[in-house]
Scaffold this motif. Structure first.
Motif, PDB file in Angstrom:
ATOM      1  N   ASP A  48      -8.218   9.364 -13.908  1.00 18.02           N
ATOM      2  CA  ASP A  48      -8.068   8.030 -14.491  1.00 18.02           C
ATOM      3  C   ASP A  48      -6.741   7.385 -14.072  1.00 18.02           C
ATOM      4  O   ASP A  48      -6.685   6.174 -13.801  1.00 18.02           O
ATOM      5  N   LEU A  49      -5.677   8.180 -14.028  1.00 19.87           N
ATOM      6  CA  LEU A  49      -4.394   7.644 -13.564  1.00 19.87           C
ATOM      7  C   LEU A  49      -4.429   7.358 -12.072  1.00 19.87           C
ATOM      8  O   LEU A  49      -3.857   6.357 -11.608  1.00 19.87           O
ATOM      9  N   LEU A  50      -5.092   8.196 -11.305  1.00 19.30           N
ATOM     10  CA  LEU A  50      -5.145   8.014  -9.857  1.00 19.30           C
ATOM     11  C   LEU A  50      -5.890   6.742  -9.459  1.00 19.30           C
ATOM     12  O   LEU A  50      -5.650   6.193  -8.374  1.00 19.30           O
ATOM     13  N   ARG A  51      -6.784   6.285 -10.300  1.00 13.03           N
ATOM     14  CA  ARG A  51      -7.489   5.035  -9.996  1.00 13.03           C
ATOM     15  C   ARG A  51      -6.554   3.830 -10.026  1.00 13.03           C
ATOM     16  O   ARG A  51      -6.853   2.793  -9.452  1.00 13.03           O
ATOM     17  N   ARG A  52      -5.458   3.986 -10.695  1.00 14.54           N
ATOM     18  CA  ARG A  52      -4.521   2.871 -10.822  1.00 14.54           C
ATOM     19  C   ARG A  52      -3.727   2.658  -9.534  1.00 14.54           C
ATOM     20  O   ARG A  52      -3.347   3.612  -8.862  1.00 14.54           O
ATOM     21  N   LYS A  53      -3.455   1.377  -9.238  1.00 15.90           N
ATOM     22  CA  LYS A  53      -2.571   1.027  -8.123  1.00 15.90           C
ATOM     23  C   LYS A  53      -1.145   0.782  -8.612  1.00 15.90           C
ATOM     24  O   LYS A  53      -0.197   0.754  -7.810  1.00 15.90           O
ATOM     25  N   GLU A  54      -1.003   0.592  -9.904  1.00 17.95           N
ATOM     26  CA  GLU A  54       0.269   0.250 -10.539  1.00 17.95           C
ATOM     27  C   GLU A  54       0.097   0.481 -12.033  1.00 17.95           C
ATOM     28  O   GLU A  54      -1.021   0.757 -12.498  1.00 17.95           O
ATOM     29  N   MET A  55       1.170   0.359 -12.792  1.00 18.41           N
ATOM     30  CA  MET A  55       1.037   0.543 -14.229  1.00 18.41           C
ATOM     31  C   MET A  55       2.090  -0.270 -14.974  1.00 18.41           C
ATOM     32  O   MET A  55       3.290  -0.065 -14.788  1.00 18.41           O
ATOM     33  N   MET A  56       1.611  -1.182 -15.810  1.00 13.22           N
ATOM     34  CA  MET A  56       2.454  -1.908 -16.752  1.00 13.22           C
ATOM     35  C   MET A  56       1.980  -1.584 -18.159  1.00 13.22           C
ATOM     36  O   MET A  56       0.777  -1.556 -18.427  1.00 13.22           O
TER      37      MET A  56
ATOM     38  N   PRO B 186       0.814  -1.220   0.000  1.00 15.70           N
ATOM     39  CA  PRO B 186       0.000   0.000   0.000  1.00 15.70           C
ATOM     40  C   PRO B 186       0.844   1.267   0.000  1.00 15.70           C
ATOM     41  O   PRO B 186       0.445   2.285  -0.582  1.00 15.70           O
ATOM     42  N   ALA B 187       2.031   1.209   0.634  1.00 13.10           N
ATOM     43  CA  ALA B 187       2.900   2.381   0.671  1.00 13.10           C
ATOM     44  C   ALA B 187       3.382   2.743  -0.737  1.00 13.10           C
ATOM     45  O   ALA B 187       3.476   3.929  -1.087  1.00 13.10           O
ATOM     46  N   GLU B 188       3.686   1.741  -1.558  1.00  8.74           N
ATOM     47  CA  GLU B 188       4.118   2.030  -2.922  1.00  8.74           C
ATOM     48  C   GLU B 188       2.978   2.643  -3.732  1.00  8.74           C
ATOM     49  O   GLU B 188       3.191   3.592  -4.492  1.00  8.74           O
ATOM     50  N   THR B 189       1.780   2.086  -3.565  1.00 10.94           N
ATOM     51  CA  THR B 189       0.636   2.656  -4.270  1.00 10.94           C
ATOM     52  C   THR B 189       0.394   4.095  -3.826  1.00 10.94           C
ATOM     53  O   THR B 189       0.059   4.963  -4.640  1.00 10.94           O
TER      54      THR B 189
ATOM     55  N   TRP C 166      10.354   6.784 -14.685  1.00 15.69           N
ATOM     56  CA  TRP C 166       9.432   7.557 -13.842  1.00 15.69           C
ATOM     57  C   TRP C 166       9.141   6.806 -12.548  1.00 15.69           C
ATOM     58  O   TRP C 166       9.197   7.392 -11.456  1.00 15.69           O
ATOM     59  N   ALA C 167       8.837   5.537 -12.643  1.00 14.25           N
ATOM     60  CA  ALA C 167       8.538   4.750 -11.442  1.00 14.25           C
ATOM     61  C   ALA C 167       9.765   4.608 -10.550  1.00 14.25           C
ATOM     62  O   ALA C 167       9.660   4.649  -9.319  1.00 14.25           O
ATOM     63  N   THR C 168      10.923   4.465 -11.152  1.00 19.17           N
ATOM     64  CA  THR C 168      12.147   4.368 -10.366  1.00 19.17           C
ATOM     65  C   THR C 168      12.403   5.647  -9.573  1.00 19.17           C
ATOM     66  O   THR C 168      12.823   5.611  -8.412  1.00 19.17           O
ATOM     67  N   GLU C 169      12.122   6.770 -10.184  1.00 19.38           N
ATOM     68  CA  GLU C 169      12.343   8.052  -9.523  1.00 19.38           C
ATOM     69  C   GLU C 169      11.290   8.365  -8.451  1.00 19.38           C
ATOM     70  O   GLU C 169      11.639   8.881  -7.368  1.00 19.38           O
ATOM     71  N   HIS C 170      10.043   8.030  -8.692  1.00 17.83           N
ATOM     72  CA  HIS C 170       8.963   8.537  -7.856  1.00 17.83           C
ATOM     73  C   HIS C 170       8.303   7.505  -6.938  1.00 17.83           C
ATOM     74  O   HIS C 170       7.594   7.904  -6.007  1.00 17.83           O
ATOM     75  N   VAL C 171       8.494   6.211  -7.190  1.00 19.00           N
ATOM     76  CA  VAL C 171       7.694   5.228  -6.463  1.00 19.00           C
ATOM     77  C   VAL C 171       8.519   4.323  -5.565  1.00 19.00           C
ATOM     78  O   VAL C 171       8.271   4.239  -4.358  1.00 19.00           O
ATOM     79  N   VAL C 172       9.499   3.634  -6.118  1.00 18.61           N
ATOM     80  CA  VAL C 172      10.198   2.623  -5.341  1.00 18.61           C
ATOM     81  C   VAL C 172      11.287   3.271  -4.475  1.00 18.61           C
ATOM     82  O   VAL C 172      11.831   4.317  -4.806  1.00 18.61           O
ATOM     83  N   THR C 173      11.603   2.591  -3.390  1.00 23.77           N
ATOM     84  CA  THR C 173      12.617   3.109  -2.455  1.00 23.77           C
ATOM     85  C   THR C 173      13.751   2.118  -2.239  1.00 23.77           C
ATOM     86  O   THR C 173      14.725   2.454  -1.590  1.00 23.77           O
ATOM     87  N   ASP C 174      13.633   0.883  -2.766  1.00 25.38           N
ATOM     88  CA  ASP C 174      14.716  -0.094  -2.576  1.00 25.38           C
ATOM     89  C   ASP C 174      15.143  -0.693  -3.892  1.00 25.38           C
ATOM     90  O   ASP C 174      14.622  -0.340  -4.932  1.00 25.38           O
TER      91      ASP C 174
END
Length: 215
Positions: free
Chosen positions: A166-174, A113-116, A207-215
């Motif tokens: 529409d993007l905010l409804r997403r929990k993830e994006m592939m 949930p923290a990543e989302t 984008w995901a590497t910069e803004h979402v993940v921490t490890d």
């Protein structure tokens, strides 16, 4: 990953095999075809991954066995062979061969949930949100489908008139390009098509590497 020689394409047998496996997902069927699957599916996938490693990094090939411990579906085998290059946890590039043919892409899978929450916070922020909006628009224009778990309603804490709802409804994006079974699938030029797909999703991965993940 052991060297498997130069990549020369995926023989059509592999697509037919997975179509048949969907109908007869049994240990007996798998055992009867395991050797050819190693030669005509897994071997070419290893060679493809090795050919892309210098640019994207080493890939992990997924095992054929399904984890059925907590699933109502007790069929023992996956009906595709996939490979994943992990840039960070849950972020990277993906390719698979199945009964539907070839698919390639990449992006971000949420593991908590923290990543989302970080994903949505970055969408909400004007600069990073606008950037992802453009990335998503470009990918769809290039024939990619945007996939991943999505809410049917708006997430809590965001206005119904949010410009990126529409993007905010997403929990993830592939982002996945389903390339099917073109004539070139059995030839070495498949490498270029997968490389092009991975290059196209690189802005999403970055984008995901910069803004979402921490490890």
């Amino acid at each position: 990953m052991a060297d498997s020689g130069a990549f020369a394409g995926f023989p059509p047998w592999g697509v037919t095999f997975y179509q048949d496996l969907e109908e007869d997902n049994t240990k007996e069927f798998w055992a009867a075809h395991k050797g050819q699957c190693e030669r005509d599916v897994r071997g070419p996938m290893v060679a493809l991954a090795e050919a892309l490693e210098d640019e994207f990094g080493p890939a992990k090939l997924f095992r054929p066995n399904r984890d059925i411990r907590f699933s109502h579906d007790k069929s023992p085998y996956k009906t595709h062979q996939g490979a994943f290059v992990g840039v960070r946890t849950g972020v990277g590039y993906y390719v698979q061969v199945s009964g539907a043919g070839l698919a390639a892409g990449g992006g971000f899978r949420s593991h908590s949930p923290a990543e989302t929450a970080r994903f949505r916070a970055a969408i909400d922020a004007p600069a990073s949100g606008a950037r992802l909006e453009q990335v998503a628009r470009d990918l769809e224009a290039d024939g990619f489908s945007l996939e991943g778990d999505t809410l049917k309603t708006r997430p809590k804490g965001f206005d119904a008139d949010h410009p990126r709802l529409d993007l905010l409804r997403r929990k993830e994006m592939m982002a996945i390009h389903r390339l099917g079974t073109p004539a070139w699938l059995g030839r070495a030029e498949t490498l270029g098509h997968v490389r092009d797909a991975w290059r196209a999703v690189r802005p999403l991965v970055d984008w995901a590497t910069e803004h979402v993940v921490t490890d």
